[in-house]
Scaffold this active site. Structure first.
Site, short mmCIF file in Angstrom:
data_model
loop_
_atom_site.label_atom_id
_atom_site.label_comp_id
_atom_site.label_asym_id
_atom_site.label_seq_id
_atom_site.Cartn_x
_atom_site.Cartn_y
_atom_site.Cartn_z
CB SER A 222 -0.90 0.03 1.24
OG SER A 222 -0.14 0.30 2.41
CG ASP A 223 1.13 5.95 -1.15
OD1 ASP A 223 2.09 6.11 -0.37
OD2 ASP A 223 0.89 6.73 -2.10
CD1 TRP A 224 4.94 4.95 5.08
CD2 TRP A 224 4.66 3.74 3.24
NE1 TRP A 224 6.00 4.05 5.01
CE2 TRP A 224 5.84 3.30 3.88
CE3 TRP A 224 4.28 3.10 2.06
CZ2 TRP A 224 6.65 2.26 3.40
CZ3 TRP A 224 5.08 2.06 1.56
CH2 TRP A 224 6.23 1.67 2.23
#
Length: 320
Positions: A222-224
């Site tokens: 995932s993106d953060w």
């Protein structure tokens, strides 16, 4: 170690151990698991240089020209050579997974992160991105094609719902990612935004076309802060939720698995992909396969959260 040798490792892990591996241990590291010889993986930005785990002016990094400038050369051999240079830098900094290249397209002069992107053209973006990927992974460092998909502007970047007709989606926005998969990329990052009303960390696009259509056998990270829900994202092709140690999966995935709300096969596939990535970067079967204890991970998470500011991913400097 081959996939056939990796598969029996799943049988050595109970449900709690499997679920624990699917959320980060800290902002930039995953958990290790001694039971299968897995050491933690270290991830790092970014497209123009390898930052490493810390923001410290004493820890300098080699900085390349922006990807936009590199794409303007149309020189794929140059991009491959520079990718190998980034891999060397990553190893110097103890990084296993480089969060690059950015394969989104230039879509607005107000896009503040367009310097990370190659071009407004999907063909050029795909070719230069693939060349960089080949160079990075030649050094046994994972490249990460990001941000999948439609994350092409900064306005409402965390929440925007991008509406794209099917032909344009495939021929323009997905095309560079398809090229990255054809080049053998080991990781793909799901984006913050929605496409067609669905947040990308829960999107069916992670399964088709990415995994089932194109045959991507790597890890979807995932993106953060991009994993915001439990069941929808856990049932999707999302594999690893970053950062950690907190998050929707850390809080509830084990219970959802035990209650039959998330298929065991889905969790096994996520862990399998994590182990495959670890094998590719040399983190599986390592002698130093120790894992961070719960107290250590909590302390690191609290310390880094304080350094980064609020828990909102929009407030974190240098977002992936």
């Amino acid at each position: 170690m081959t996939d056939e040798e990796t598969e029996p490792l799943l049988d050595k892990l109970d449900a709690a151990q499997k679920v624990r591996l699917l959320t980060g241990a800290t902002t930039w590291r995953t958990y290790g698991e001694p039971a299968v010889g897995l050491r933690p993986l270290t991830l790092s930005d970014g497209p123009a240089g390898v930052r490493g785990e810390t923001w410290d002016e004493r820890e300098t990094s080699l900085v390349l020209p922006s990807p936009t400038a590199l794409a303007a050369s149309w020189d794929e051999r140059l991009l491959t050579d520079l990718g190998a240079l980034l891999a060397s830098e990553a190893r110097r900094k103890g990084v296993d997974v480089l969060l690059a290249p950015t394969l989104n397209l230039h879509r607005s002069p107000l896009g503040g992160r367009h310097f990370e992107c190659f071009s407004e053209d999907p063909l050029l973006t795909g070719r230069t991105g693939a060349a960089l990927i080949r160079g990075i992974q030649s050094g046994s460092v994972a490249a990460t094609a990001k941000h999948f998909v439609g994350n092409d502007a900064e306005t409402d970047r965390l929440t925007v719902d991008v509406r794209i007709d099917e032909r344009t989606l495939h021929e323009v926005y997905l095309a560079p990612f398809e090229e990255a998969v054809a080049a053998g990329v080991w990781a793909v990052m799901s984006a913050y935004n929605k496409v067609g009303g669905v947040t990308m960390s829960a999107s069916p696009l992670l399964d088709r076309p990415l995994k089932d259509g194109w045959g991507f056998d790597g890890l979807v990270v995932s993106d953060w802060g991009g994993v915001r829900t439990l069941l929808e994202s856990a049932r999707s092709g999302q594999d690893l939720a970053m950062p950690g140690p907190d998050g929707p999966w850390a809080a509830g995935l084990l219970a959802a698995l035990e209650q039959g709300l998330v298929p065991a096969e889905a969790v096994d596939d996520k862990v399998r992909r994590l182990l495959r990535l670890a094998r590719r970067v040399g983190a599986l079967g390592a002698e130093d396969a120790g894992t961070l204890g719960a107290e250590d991970a909590g302390a690191l998470g609290a310390e880094e959260a304080g350094a980064l500011g609020s828990g909102d991913p929009a407030d974190r400097p240098g977002r992936p």
